[in-house]
Scaffold this motif. Structure first.
Motif, PDB file in Angstrom:
ATOM      1  N   ARG A 240      22.558  29.889  45.208  1.00 21.07           N
ATOM      2  CA  ARG A 240      22.655  29.243  43.844  1.00 21.07           C
ATOM      3  C   ARG A 240      21.165  29.439  43.309  1.00 21.07           C
ATOM      4  N   PHE A 241      20.216  28.867  44.039  1.00 18.47           N
ATOM      5  CA  PHE A 241      18.983  28.910  43.624  1.00 18.47           C
ATOM      6  C   PHE A 241      18.605  30.382  43.156  1.00 18.47           C
ATOM      7  N   LEU A 242      18.820  31.127  44.194  1.00 23.60           N
ATOM      8  CA  LEU A 242      18.232  32.548  44.271  1.00 23.60           C
ATOM      9  C   LEU A 242      18.862  33.375  42.985  1.00 23.60           C
ATOM     10  N   THR A 243      20.030  32.969  42.559  1.00 22.81           N
ATOM     11  CA  THR A 243      20.638  33.688  41.316  1.00 22.81           C
ATOM     12  C   THR A 243      20.224  32.969  40.104  1.00 22.81           C
ATOM     13  N   GLY A 244      19.580  31.830  40.111  1.00 23.78           N
ATOM     14  CA  GLY A 244      18.980  31.230  38.953  1.00 23.78           C
ATOM     15  C   GLY A 244      19.807  30.016  38.436  1.00 23.78           C
ATOM     16  N   ALA A 245      20.871  29.543  39.344  1.00 22.60           N
ATOM     17  CA  ALA A 245      21.510  28.403  38.967  1.00 22.60           C
ATOM     18  C   ALA A 245      20.584  27.099  39.433  1.00 22.60           C
ATOM     19  N   TRP A 246      20.785  25.814  38.712  1.00 24.56           N
ATOM     20  CA  TRP A 246      20.272  24.731  38.984  1.00 24.56           C
ATOM     21  C   TRP A 246      20.714  24.440  40.448  1.00 24.56           C
ATOM     22  N   ALA A 247      19.778  24.117  41.474  1.00 21.14           N
ATOM     23  CA  ALA A 247      20.443  23.763  42.704  1.00 21.14           C
ATOM     24  C   ALA A 247      19.903  22.494  43.164  1.00 21.14           C
TER      25      ALA A 247
ATOM     26  N   VAL B  48      23.992  40.082  43.310  1.00 31.34           N
ATOM     27  CA  VAL B  48      23.148  40.612  42.244  1.00 31.34           C
ATOM     28  C   VAL B  48      22.471  41.953  42.399  1.00 31.34           C
ATOM     29  N   GLY B  49      22.880  42.555  43.724  1.00 32.36           N
ATOM     30  CA  GLY B  49      22.472  43.908  44.040  1.00 32.36           C
ATOM     31  C   GLY B  49      20.841  43.799  44.409  1.00 32.36           C
ATOM     32  N   THR B  50      20.370  44.894  44.714  1.00 35.50           N
ATOM     33  CA  THR B  50      19.156  45.225  45.341  1.00 35.50           C
ATOM     34  C   THR B  50      18.041  44.772  44.062  1.00 35.50           C
ATOM     35  N   GLY B  51      16.846  44.203  44.354  1.00 34.40           N
ATOM     36  CA  GLY B  51      16.082  43.996  43.455  1.00 34.40           C
ATOM     37  C   GLY B  51      14.561  43.244  44.182  1.00 34.40           C
ATOM     38  N   ASP B  52      13.934  42.617  43.047  1.00 32.53           N
ATOM     39  CA  ASP B  52      12.811  42.073  43.586  1.00 32.53           C
ATOM     40  C   ASP B  52      12.969  40.830  44.395  1.00 32.53           C
TER      41      ASP B  52
END
Length: 348
Positions: free
Chosen positions: A340-347, A26-30
């Motif tokens: 998956r969790f860090l990209t917002g998916a249900w894990a 997802v690229g750099t970010g917070d």
């Protein structure tokens, strides 16, 4: 101390892998903010505003489902750490280290390998929840020492530690009941019996508090129903609903397949405990399985397996040769699920 070293090394490795993985996906970010997903965000909401929730947001009827232990610790840590997501990560880091050391000692007390038990836990596919600002690590940091104390017949220590666990999750209720079974099977000194009432005190106190706010003694249970539709149904109905959801094509279908796999592991573990006549551990795990598998649909079954420390102890009593295959199979799944969790998916 070896268990603590394994825990710290695993956290450093997970940090490195997820930093690279998130940057690639997802690229750099917070990066820190990405750990404040799902329940981690809800814990922060409770710690910030209380159970009334954010006054600027829509009312969330599910907040009372979360016991006050984790939000209370979050609020305390936030007095010295300004970032809420970092607060959650630090709590899980410290609590997870305590849980890992206690698990190793428990496994060795039961005649197994402490190293194998810790590796089995931290490599499990849903072990992301031991790192994120969830309550799993904090619960285990209290529950496993409580169980070890009970196995050593140190009932006062077991009860006080279990009371702490009961303030963190409803799972503490199942632990308290299992302690009673363990006590009854242990040639007890009956003067120790009153201690076993202590783990129920946080549940009663929290129910009293919620009754004062809502007029409902079971507001925490009804919050689960209102927030997630977790009503009790027949087991075949729960299975059918979950199976149908798992046959879909959206991202949640993947999550429901994980739920089914978790349910299979839960049933096999219960059978294993029965065969080995581990009655108190069977009660602890069986009550959790009943609550999860009799729900309207399977939800958080794989994540709840992290709390099944009897499973890690059972695995630790096997030959340690299995741990290599276990790590090769589940380690990559754990990393994938973390991303998956860090990209917002249900894990889980």
């Amino acid at each position: 101390m070896k268990a603590l070293g394994i825990w710290v090394a695993s956290r450093l490795g997970l940090l490195l892998v997820t930093l690279m993985g998130v940057s690639w996906l997802v690229g750099t970010g917070d990066y820190l903010a990405r750990w404040k997903q799902w329940d981690a965000s809800l814990f922060v909401t409770i710690a910030t505003y209380g159970y009334a929730g954010d006054p600027a947001a829509a009312h969330d009827p599910g907040l009372p489902a979360f016991f006050p232990g984790m939000p209370a610790i979050l609020r305390l840590v936030h007095l010295v750490v300004s970032d809420w997501a970092l607060c959650g990560l630090l709590i899980s880091l410290v609590a997870g280290g305590v849980a890992a050391m206690a698990l190793a000692r428990l496994a060795e007390f039961e005649g197994g390998s402490g190293t194998a038990a810790v590796l089995a836990m931290i490599l499990f596919p849903t072990a992301v929840f031991l790192a994120a600002g969830y309550s799993e690590a904090l619960f285990l940091a209290l529950a496993i020492p409580a169980w070890l104390a009970a196995r050593r017949r140190q009932w006062a220590a077991a009860a006080l530690l279990a009371a702490g666990a009961s303030a963190v999750r409803i799972t503490g209720l199942f632990l308290a009941i299992a302690l009673i079974v363990e006590f009854a099977l242990s040639r007890p000194r009956w003067r120790d019996l009153p201690w076993l009432a202590v783990p129920f005190v946080p549940l009663i106190a929290y129910s009293w508090y919620l009754h004062g706010r809502t007029g409902d003694w079971l507001a925490w249970k009804h919050a689960q129903e209102a927030g997630w539709g977790r009503e009790m149904v027949w087991p075949w109905e729960a299975w059918r609903t979950t199976w149908n959801s798992a046959m879909g094509t959206d991202d949640f279908a993947v999550a429901f397949r994980m739920e089914i796999a978790g349910a299979v592991v839960a049933v096999v573990t219960l059978g294993w405990l029965l065969v080995r006549r581990r009655w108190s551990e069977f009660v602890y795990c069986g009550l959790q399985a009943g609550a999860l598998l009799l729900s309207a649909y399977y939800l958080s079954v794989p994540r709840s397996l992290l709390l099944w420390f009897p499973l890690w102890v059972l695995l630790a009593r096997l030959s340690t040769r299995w741990i290599i295959a276990y790590g090769l199979l589940f380690g990559p799944l754990m990393v994938l699920n973390t991303l998956r969790f860090l990209t917002g998916a249900w894990a889980g």
